[in-house]
Design an enzyme around this catalytic site. Structure first.
Site, mmCIF file in Angstrom:
data_model
loop_
_atom_site.group_PDB
_atom_site.id
_atom_site.type_symbol
_atom_site.label_atom_id
_atom_site.label_comp_id
_atom_site.label_asym_id
_atom_site.label_seq_id
_atom_site.Cartn_x
_atom_site.Cartn_y
_atom_site.Cartn_z
ATOM 1 N N ARG A 258 43.188 36.532 50.029
ATOM 2 C CA ARG A 258 42.366 35.385 49.645
ATOM 3 C C ARG A 258 42.884 34.780 48.348
ATOM 4 O O ARG A 258 43.142 35.487 47.383
ATOM 5 C CB ARG A 258 40.908 35.821 49.479
ATOM 6 C CG ARG A 258 40.397 36.429 50.783
ATOM 7 C CD ARG A 258 38.928 36.674 50.798
ATOM 8 N NE ARG A 258 38.561 37.259 52.086
ATOM 9 C CZ ARG A 258 37.335 37.609 52.441
ATOM 10 N NH1 ARG A 258 36.333 37.437 51.596
ATOM 11 N NH2 ARG A 258 37.099 38.112 53.621
ATOM 12 N N ARG A 273 37.087 40.966 42.386
ATOM 13 C CA ARG A 273 37.570 39.766 43.089
ATOM 14 C C ARG A 273 39.080 39.701 42.969
ATOM 15 O O ARG A 273 39.619 39.399 41.919
ATOM 16 C CB ARG A 273 36.926 38.514 42.473
ATOM 17 C CG ARG A 273 37.153 37.241 43.270
ATOM 18 C CD ARG A 273 36.420 36.057 42.660
ATOM 19 N NE ARG A 273 34.969 36.215 42.717
ATOM 20 C CZ ARG A 273 34.227 35.969 43.798
ATOM 21 N NH1 ARG A 273 34.801 35.543 44.897
ATOM 22 N NH2 ARG A 273 32.930 36.140 43.762
ATOM 23 N N GLU A 347 28.021 42.246 45.899
ATOM 24 C CA GLU A 347 28.148 42.060 47.348
ATOM 25 C C GLU A 347 29.210 42.982 47.933
ATOM 26 O O GLU A 347 30.322 43.078 47.422
ATOM 27 C CB GLU A 347 28.500 40.606 47.646
ATOM 28 C CG GLU A 347 28.477 40.305 49.134
ATOM 29 C CD GLU A 347 28.986 38.897 49.452
ATOM 30 O OE1 GLU A 347 28.782 37.995 48.621
ATOM 31 O OE2 GLU A 347 29.568 38.733 50.531
ATOM 32 N N SER A 350 28.871 42.153 54.761
ATOM 33 C CA SER A 350 28.207 40.898 55.059
ATOM 34 C C SER A 350 28.179 40.703 56.576
ATOM 35 O O SER A 350 29.226 40.540 57.192
ATOM 36 C CB SER A 350 28.980 39.772 54.374
ATOM 37 O OG SER A 350 28.391 38.542 54.647
ATOM 38 N N ARG A 389 37.076 47.118 46.604
ATOM 39 C CA ARG A 389 35.789 46.768 45.993
ATOM 40 C C ARG A 389 34.809 47.939 46.055
ATOM 41 O O ARG A 389 34.075 48.198 45.101
ATOM 42 C CB ARG A 389 35.176 45.534 46.647
ATOM 43 C CG ARG A 389 33.922 45.080 45.904
ATOM 44 C CD ARG A 389 33.293 43.842 46.497
ATOM 45 N NE ARG A 389 33.921 42.620 46.024
ATOM 46 C CZ ARG A 389 33.447 41.400 46.294
ATOM 47 N NH1 ARG A 389 32.355 41.258 47.036
ATOM 48 N NH2 ARG A 389 34.069 40.338 45.834
#
Length: 425
Positions: A258, A273, A347, A350, A389
């Site tokens: 990403r 991130r 987070e 998801s 993460r």
RNA sequence: GGAGAGGUGGCAGAGUGGUCGAAUGCGCUGGAUUGCUAAUCCAGUGAACCUGCUUUCGGGUUCCGAGGGUUCAAAUCCCUCCCUCUCCGCCA
């Protein structure tokens, strides 16, 4: 992408969806254009039918009779061509408008603007209390000699990292544990292409729109996936499945890339991130039935919760609000794991359900046993675990006063029985 | 990187201007036969869209990789693009 028929028949529901999701879409323009397309099609169809009849009869005429008949058909053919051009133009204009239209959020999706309006559904596990000054995962990574961000930055730029020693093993352990958990539940393990063509990105609704978020190769137009959802959901693209094949349950393991454009200055510290990570992802294709879809949504959510519970991580589940929901989703549940260094929940998995929004783009259908017409599948997906993460809560929640970190029991079999990571200095 | 072949229905695979939405086989569905199963025989079986006093019944258009062209008429001829495969070279 919604069915144009649905938009035609439920324009108010679509307008309501735009309003709730805060997404602009020209519904009236779309409906007007749809009306025009159908009118043009009717006229075209009639003219074309006339031409087809005339043309067919020419084939049966004798050579002497032909020239006279040809004249009449020729003018007809020109009129048809003109109509066809008009019809095509209108149809071509329709698709971009339709692509803007968001999917309809479920009734129990809370209204809201940002992630701050997401509604907490439940909390599981208690955040630990510490009687010493805690370190965050960056400090732990350094003292345990398992994460190196400084050197990574020199050779790979911002938002990159090396995992080393137990850090490397811990990532593989947590991913393998997650994969095994899903395989035990009947999901087919899949190792997938990480580099895909544009069709797969478009079919899963990452393109157009997500160009800034994805890496693309220079010489060939190939895209690095941001999630295994892309190849997994696209896997049966264009197929008409037998009803007996459903549900298709897949669990994929991939690297994810990403660009994180537009996030400068946000979450810059540590492994939260980053540009590249590994993820185990579950994807389900099921019948076009809202209730069945909902049941799978609950199930894939539960699957991920089980993994976090097995890892002993405190988390909460939130019902993502309309403003934070993407265009394609009906509903999304985020799982947020307690991260002491952030003094809050961050987070992690998801879980989304889409109904036929993706499958319509992918032309992913099945033949139902009741009526024989092919129907678009429903698609769903959820993260099982994303690393590094997830290493943030594992390291931060597991730290002890002496600077060591306790490895969750579930991972020890994947770490040759190691129980604790000790500081190196 | 060099050379060649090809993309047709759920699958395999014919078809090289009108009689082709498309032979044939497999698969699937229904029926017949049959201690069971298998085999055999008969019949049916593509998709999308528009439309008809929405009637498990009809009419129409489009679709043979995609887009454009020639023609009264294109799966079939021409152009462009995409994709797949084979051989050679290189190589993890």
């Amino acid at each position: 992408m919604l069915d144009i028929k649905f938009v035609r028949e439920h324009p108010d529901a679509v307008r309501e969806a735009c309003r709730r999701k805060k997404i602009e879409a020209d519904v009236d323009g779309l409906l007007q254009l749809d009306q025009r397309v159908r009118e043009l099609k009717t006229v075209f169809d009639e003219k074309k039918a006339e031409q087809n009849r005339a043309s067919k009869s020419i084939g049966k005429l004798s050579p002497e009779e032909r020239p006279a008949a040809l004249q009449g058909v020729k003018t007809l053919s020109e009129a048809v061509k003109d109509l066809e051009a008009q019809k095509k133009e209108a149809e071509a204009a329709l698709r971009p408008l339709l692509l803007q239209v968001p999917n309809i959020p479920a009734d129990d999706v809370p209204d809201g603007d940002t992630d701050e309006d997401n509604v907490e559904l439940r909390k599981v596990g208690e955040p630990p209390t510490f009687d010493f000054e805690i370190k965050d995962h960056v400090e732990l990574g350094r003292s345990l000699d398992i994460i190196d961000i400084e050197r990574a930055t020199r050779i790979a730029g911002s938002r990159t990292y090396f995992l080393k020693n137990e850090g490397a093993l811990l990532e593989l352990a947590v991913l393998r544990f997650a994969l095994d958990h899903m395989v035990a539940k009947g999901f087919s393990p899949m190792l997938v292409p990480n580099l895909v063509r544009r069709v797969a990105m478009e079919g899963t609704a990452y393109l157009p729109g997500g160009e800034e978020q994805a890496y693309r190769t220079v010489k060939d137009e190939d895209w690095l996936i941001g999630t295994a959802e892309v190849p997994l959901t696209s896997y049966r693209m264009g197929d008409i499945l037998e009803a007996s094949e459903l549900p298709v349950k897949m669990v994929g393991w991939s690297n994810c890339y990403r660009r994180e454009a537009g996030t400068y200055g946000k979450d810059t510290r540590g492994l939260y991130r980053i540009h590249q990570f590994q993820k185990v992802e579950q994807v389900v294709l099921c019948r076009a039935d809202a209730d069945e879809s909902l049941r799978w949504h609950q199930e894939i959510l539960a699957n991920s919760e089980e993994v976090l519970q097995a890892l002993g991580q405190p988390y909460r589940v939130v019902n993502v609000c309309t403003g934070d929901l993407g265009r394609p989703q009906i509903q999304k549940f985020d799982i947020e794991t307690w991260m002491p260094g952030r003094r809050g929940y961050g987070e992690t998995p998801s879980a989304s359900r889409f109904h036929d929004f993706q499958s319509r783009r992918l032309d992913l259908r099945y033949r139902s046993e009741t009526d024989n017409r092919p129907q678009f599948c429903h698609t769903l997906n959820n993260t099982v675990i994303a690393s590094p993460r997830v290493l943030i809560p594992i390291l931060e929640n597991g730290q002890q006063k002496d600077g060591s970190v306790v490895i969750p029991e579930a991972l020890r079999p994947y770490m040759r029985g190691q129980e604790v990571i000790e500081p190196k200095q």
